[in-house]
Design an enzyme around this catalytic site. Structure first.
Site, PDB file in Angstrom:
ATOM      1  N   SER A   8      -3.309  -2.099 -12.633  1.00 58.09           N
ATOM      2  CA  SER A   8      -1.926  -1.626 -12.736  1.00 58.09           C
ATOM      3  C   SER A   8      -1.157  -2.427 -13.778  1.00 58.09           C
ATOM      4  CB  SER A   8      -1.231  -1.746 -11.381  1.00 58.09           C
ATOM      5  OG  SER A   8       0.149  -1.539 -11.574  1.00 58.09           O
ATOM      6  N   HIS A  33      -3.759   2.287 -14.335  1.00 63.39           N
ATOM      7  CA  HIS A  33      -2.722   2.770 -13.426  1.00 63.39           C
ATOM      8  C   HIS A  33      -1.350   2.452 -14.011  1.00 63.39           C
ATOM      9  CE1 HIS A  33      -1.300   4.034  -9.443  1.00 63.39           C
ATOM     10  NE2 HIS A  33      -0.452   3.026  -9.494  1.00 63.39           N
ATOM     11  N   ASP A  35       2.666   2.740 -13.487  1.00 60.05           N
ATOM     12  CA  ASP A  35       3.691   2.916 -12.454  1.00 60.05           C
ATOM     13  C   ASP A  35       5.040   3.235 -13.072  1.00 60.05           C
ATOM     14  OD1 ASP A  35       2.369   2.305  -9.927  1.00 60.05           O
ATOM     15  OD2 ASP A  35       2.056   0.307 -10.777  1.00 60.05           O
ATOM     16  N   MET A 137      -0.314   4.519  -0.303  1.00 59.73           N
ATOM     17  CA  MET A 137       0.400   3.264  -0.589  1.00 59.73           C
ATOM     18  C   MET A 137       0.129   2.248   0.520  1.00 59.73           C
ATOM     19  SD  MET A 137       1.999   3.690  -3.469  1.00 59.73           S
ATOM     20  CE  MET A 137       2.733   2.067  -3.413  1.00 59.73           C
ATOM     21  N   GLY A 142       7.623   0.065  -5.340  1.00 57.56           N
ATOM     22  CA  GLY A 142       8.763  -0.503  -6.068  1.00 57.56           C
ATOM     23  C   GLY A 142       8.461  -1.816  -6.756  1.00 57.56           C
ATOM     24  N   PHE A 143       7.496  -2.555  -6.232  1.00 56.74           N
ATOM     25  CA  PHE A 143       7.231  -3.886  -6.787  1.00 56.74           C
ATOM     26  C   PHE A 143       5.743  -4.214  -6.736  1.00 56.74           C
ATOM     27  CE2 PHE A 143      11.457  -3.716  -5.005  1.00 56.74           C
ATOM     28  CZ  PHE A 143      12.238  -4.186  -6.052  1.00 56.74           C
ATOM     29  N   GLY A 145       2.784  -7.320  -6.599  1.00 58.00           N
ATOM     30  CA  GLY A 145       2.670  -8.641  -5.991  1.00 58.00           C
ATOM     31  C   GLY A 145       3.029  -8.730  -4.518  1.00 58.00           C
ATOM     32  N   GLY A 176      -1.585  -1.226  -3.843  1.00 53.89           N
ATOM     33  CA  GLY A 176      -0.700  -2.318  -3.443  1.00 53.89           C
ATOM     34  C   GLY A 176      -1.389  -3.403  -2.645  1.00 53.89           C
ATOM     35  N   GLY A 177      -1.302  -4.615  -3.149  1.00 53.37           N
ATOM     36  CA  GLY A 177      -1.794  -5.768  -2.396  1.00 53.37           C
ATOM     37  C   GLY A 177      -3.301  -5.876  -2.302  1.00 53.37           C
TER      38      GLY A 177
END
Ligand code: DX5
Ligand code: ZN
Length: 216
Positions: A8, A33, A35, A137, A142-143, A145, A176-177
């Site tokens: 990403s 990816h 975003d 997700m 939105g963020f 990390g 994510g993560g």
């Protein structure tokens, strides 16, 4: 089952974008990816069409555009023109999701539906047969990390079962993560595509991190 790593770019060094793309070009990653955030669907703003146009020129990898924007249907043509190969739009932002999926397919792109952590797998029941992949997700969008939400592992299993029951080979993308520590459990639960921002771009050796994620 097919495994794909999708680094990403949100976690990349934007001042060295050319080198970052080149590094991914020479890695085992199949997808990039990208975003896109509008400050409305999510509480952050990232990058958009002009940046993706430039990345497109610099890579032959699959450009996987994740739209975290309201009214995503208004921008399908523009992201196609910018060079997207895949577009995922959020079920929570799309009252006419089926029409949007048809539109994405009519332009020759792969269509994905992105679902937030609170959105039940059941809500994919009547769209899963029309799509190529689900972007599940595993953090609140939105963020970069953030930490992986463990409940996602249960959702991956539910989603794989839903696809299997319908005889579909839907790709499951987890976003994510994702880390080297949790990647095996994610693949084992039935996922195919791991989006990895921080765990790739912040690694001492990003290409090695990609190879290791593939091989957990
Ligand atoms: C979050 C984005 C993710 C993010 C992943 O809103 O959709 O793609 O960039 O970043 P990491 O891997 O750092 O959680
Ligand atoms: Zn994403």
């Amino acid at each position: 089952m097919k495994r794909i790593i999708a680094p990403s770019f949100l976690a990349s060094d934007f001042l060295r974008l050319n080198e970052e793309v080149e590094m991914i070009n020479n890695s085992a990653a199949e997808w990039l990816h990208l975003d896109v955030m509008d400050g409305r669907f999510v509480p952050n703003i990232s990058f958009g069409i002009p940046v993706i146009e430039h990345i497109r020129k610099a890579t032959k990898k699959v450009c996987d555009v994740h739209l975290m924007i309201v009214e995503p249907e208004r921008y399908i043509d523009a992201f196609h023109k910018a060079g997207a190969n895949n577009i995922s739009l959020h079920i929570e932002a799309s009252p006419n999701l089926h029409r949007s999926i048809q539109h994405i397919h009519s332009l020759g792109m792969k269509a994905g539906v992105a679902v937030n952590p609170h959105t039940p797998i059941d809500s994919l029941q009547d769209i899963i047969q029309d799509i190529d992949f689900v972007n599940l997700m595993s953090v609140n969008p939105g963020f970069g990390g953030q930490s992986f939400i463990e409940h996602t592992l249960i959702k991956i299993k539910q989603l794989r079962k839903l696809a299997n029951d319908k005889g579909l080979e839907t790709l499951i993308e987890i976003d994510g993560g994702v880390t080297l520590e949790n990647a095996k459990a994610i693949f084992d639960a039935g996922a195919n595509v791991l989006v990895a921002g921080s765990s790739v771009f912040k690694a001492r050796n990003p290409q090695q991190a990609i190879a290791e994620l593939l091989d957990v």
